[in-house]
Design an enzyme around this catalytic site. Structure first.
Site, mmCIF file in Angstrom:
data_model
loop_
_atom_site.group_PDB
_atom_site.id
_atom_site.type_symbol
_atom_site.label_atom_id
_atom_site.label_comp_id
_atom_site.label_asym_id
_atom_site.label_seq_id
_atom_site.Cartn_x
_atom_site.Cartn_y
_atom_site.Cartn_z
ATOM 1 N N ASP A 40 0.727 -1.173 0.132
ATOM 2 C CA ASP A 40 -0.078 -0.034 0.073
ATOM 3 C C ASP A 40 0.694 1.260 0.069
ATOM 4 O OD1 ASP A 40 -2.452 -1.469 0.039
ATOM 5 O OD2 ASP A 40 -2.137 -1.635 2.288
ATOM 6 N N HIS A 244 29.398 3.518 -9.679
ATOM 7 C CA HIS A 244 28.209 3.947 -9.223
ATOM 8 C C HIS A 244 27.913 3.084 -8.016
ATOM 9 C CE1 HIS A 244 26.960 4.803 -13.642
ATOM 10 N NE2 HIS A 244 27.157 5.752 -13.032
ATOM 11 N N ASP A 261 29.878 11.382 -4.274
ATOM 12 C CA ASP A 261 29.292 11.802 -5.643
ATOM 13 C C ASP A 261 27.817 12.018 -5.352
ATOM 14 O OD1 ASP A 261 28.052 12.515 -7.960
ATOM 15 O OD2 ASP A 261 29.137 10.903 -9.220
ATOM 16 N N ASP A 272 25.012 18.165 -9.313
ATOM 17 C CA ASP A 272 25.744 17.122 -9.342
ATOM 18 C C ASP A 272 27.429 17.341 -8.940
ATOM 19 O OD1 ASP A 272 26.894 14.426 -9.900
ATOM 20 O OD2 ASP A 272 26.491 14.593 -12.051
ATOM 21 N N HIS A 351 35.440 6.518 -18.115
ATOM 22 C CA HIS A 351 34.420 7.432 -18.292
ATOM 23 C C HIS A 351 34.373 8.591 -18.855
ATOM 24 C CE1 HIS A 351 34.654 10.045 -15.066
ATOM 25 N NE2 HIS A 351 35.002 9.023 -14.021
ATOM 26 N N HIS A 355 28.640 15.384 -18.891
ATOM 27 C CA HIS A 355 27.290 15.021 -19.421
ATOM 28 C C HIS A 355 26.381 16.412 -19.169
ATOM 29 C CE1 HIS A 355 25.841 14.609 -15.193
ATOM 30 N NE2 HIS A 355 26.761 13.657 -15.076
ATOM 31 N N HIS A 362 21.630 13.357 -15.861
ATOM 32 C CA HIS A 362 22.110 13.059 -17.240
ATOM 33 C C HIS A 362 20.981 13.512 -18.152
ATOM 34 C CE1 HIS A 362 24.700 9.360 -15.587
ATOM 35 N NE2 HIS A 362 25.034 10.630 -15.348
ATOM 36 N N GLU A 385 33.967 16.370 -15.050
ATOM 37 C CA GLU A 385 34.091 15.318 -13.761
ATOM 38 C C GLU A 385 35.232 14.388 -14.411
ATOM 39 O OE1 GLU A 385 31.005 12.310 -13.475
ATOM 40 O OE2 GLU A 385 29.920 13.475 -14.622
ATOM 41 N N TYR A 389 41.161 5.869 -11.132
ATOM 42 C CA TYR A 389 40.597 4.822 -10.299
ATOM 43 C C TYR A 389 41.711 3.696 -10.537
ATOM 44 C CZ TYR A 389 36.464 7.497 -11.389
ATOM 45 O OH TYR A 389 35.739 8.635 -11.660
ATOM 46 N N ARG A 407 37.696 11.295 -7.816
ATOM 47 C CA ARG A 407 36.947 12.021 -8.919
ATOM 48 C C ARG A 407 36.672 13.356 -8.543
ATOM 49 N NH1 ARG A 407 33.560 8.371 -9.978
ATOM 50 N NH2 ARG A 407 31.466 9.183 -8.937
ATOM 51 N N GLU A 409 34.126 16.767 -9.607
ATOM 52 C CA GLU A 409 33.105 17.181 -10.385
ATOM 53 C C GLU A 409 32.429 18.694 -10.034
ATOM 54 O OE1 GLU A 409 29.116 15.006 -12.039
ATOM 55 O OE2 GLU A 409 29.690 14.352 -10.350
#
Length: 439
Positions: A40, A244, A261, A272, A351, A355, A362, A385, A389, A407, A409
């Site tokens: 519910d 991610h 991130d 972002d 990567h 973006h 995105h 960004e 790694y 990273r 960004e």
């Protein structure tokens, strides 16, 4: 309704879209459906970005029809009627009457009557613009309306002869941000920046990744942003090498870096930001060396964000700096040109450097036009960004580098002579980060 973007701007967006539509056409844009979380319980409702962009109307079970040249009004909304007893349980509804007044629409009807009314609006239009394949259930309804019209052909009805995807026309509009949109995104960036600063300070106390995530969410909501723009990534140690990673359950360990991130969503616009910092407040020698490479790459990429440059130039600028740094540190060999041509950098940087950013994190918009990268123009918003790694199981490099993920960004908007950074309130030099964490 949006407190920053005025009603007249939504009306102007609808006008611009209809200018791009064929004169003998209709556009049909459904609101997002509600989604069941379990039994519910529903997921918190978030409006479909295209529908939000054109209306500012935040309720489910609504449909917008844009009909250029319609005598009784070109912008028509179907929405739920007012129902005092249901509103006692689920909250206030706008209703068709208030929708016209409050949202600047030309006409509005109860959505319960859509099967009786909308087919008549489609009839006689040669082209239907519609987000094909986005919602299978609604696709069926649209096809049923067309079948109803086709069943009356012998009586003189004229069904549409062509269905055209709405996305190309609409998403090209969304790519260019207005002054009001940039104002919302800048405020989202300020809130997210404050959240990142709080998380940096909290990290010195130890605990778990989710303790830092809690600082982020608390700060977002404390400043009026009721939602994250995407699931927050809080990756400490080797978790920072997972692009991610969203489990956010590991303990914070002395000597490790933390990669966060995260960004809030404000009035359906995303921010972002990524920052990487040491749990104990001080970068080790290896962490410092890799961090300086990533930071230099980000500076180079931001410098390349300017009108006339194409979309890929910031990425190319970052890639050259990252590859050069990896060679200098002994993680790669050969020349920069050779390493880029052979993609030897890929185990460390897999990567793109950014973006589009807007109502979706995105965001929509083509990156290429024909066979060429799209040129950057004022009003386009994007992230920058770069990262490095070093996987914990990468035996091709010295053990001292393994498990380090970094990273950096920021969100930027292209201006007439360069770009504006919307998220510059978060420290990102080593000196600034260590000073903040020492407070």
């Amino acid at each position: 309704m949006s407190s920053i973007i005025p009603v007249k701007e939504f009306a102007e967006r609808r006008r611009k879209l209809m200018e791009r539509m064929a004169p003998d056409s209709i556009a049909i844009i459904p609101a997002a459906p509600e989604r069941v979380r379990n039994r519910d319980v529903l997921h918190p409702f978030r409006q479909d970005s295209d529908f939000q962009y054109l209306t500012g109307f935040g309720e489910p079970e609504a449909v917008l029809a844009l009909i250029p040249g319609r005598e009784h009004g070109e912008s028509v909304l179907f929405c739920k009627e007012r129902h005092p007893e249901k509103e006692l349980w689920d909250g206030f509804l706008v209703g068709p009457e208030r929708a016209i007044e409050d949202y600047g629409l030309d006409d509005a009807f109860p959505v319960a009557d859509i099967d009786d009314i909308l087919p008549g609006m489609i009839e006689g239009r040669s082209r239907v613009y519609y987000p094909l394949g986005k919602d299978q259930g609604f696709d069926v309804r649209v096809m049923d309306w067309v079948k109803t019209i086709r069943s009356k052909v012998k009586s003189g009805a004229h069904p549409p002869g062509e269905f055209v995807s709405l996305e190309h026309l609409l998403h090209d509009l969304r790519l260019y941000k207005s002054a009001n949109e940039i104002k919302v995104m800048a405020r989202a960036g300020e809130i997210s920046a404050e959240a990142h600063r709080r998380a940096m300070k909290r990290a010195r106390k130890g605990g778990y990744e989710y303790n830092l995530e809690a600082e982020l969410i608390h700060t977002f909501m404390d400043h009026g942003a009721r939602s994250t723009a995407y699931p927050s990534i809080v990756g400490s140690g080797a978790n920072g090498c997972i692009l991610h990673y969203i489990e956010n359950t590991a303990p914070l360990k002395d000597g490790d870096l933390v990669l966060i991130d995260a960004g809030c969503e404000l009035e359906c616009y995303a921010s972002d930001i990524t920052r990487t910092f040491p749990v104990n407040g001080t970068f080790s020698q290896e962490q410092r060396a890799l961090y300086e490479v990533v930071l230099a790459a980000q500076y180079a990429a931001i410098e390349a964000v300017r009108p006339g440059n194409h979309w890929n130039q910031p990425h190319e600028a970052a890639l050259e700096v990252l590859t050069s740094g990896l060679i200098e540190l002994g993680l790669l060999s050969g020349t920069v040109e050779e390493a880029i041509a052979s993609e030897a950098f890929r185990p460390f940087f897999m990567h793109r450097t950014g973006h589009w950013l807007g109502m979706d994190v995105h965001d929509v918009g083509d990156y290429r036009v024909g066979d060429a990268w799209r040129q950057l123009e004022p009003g386009m918003a994007l992230t920058v960004e770069p990262g490095l790694y070093i996987a914990p199981d990468n035996t091709d490099v010295d053990e001292k580098w393994r498990g380090i993920g970094i990273r950096i960004e920021d969100d930027v908007v292209v201006t007439k002579d360069g770009c504006r950074i919307l998220t510059g309130d978060v420290p990102k030099t080593i000196e600034e980060i260590e000073a903040l964490m020492a407070e």
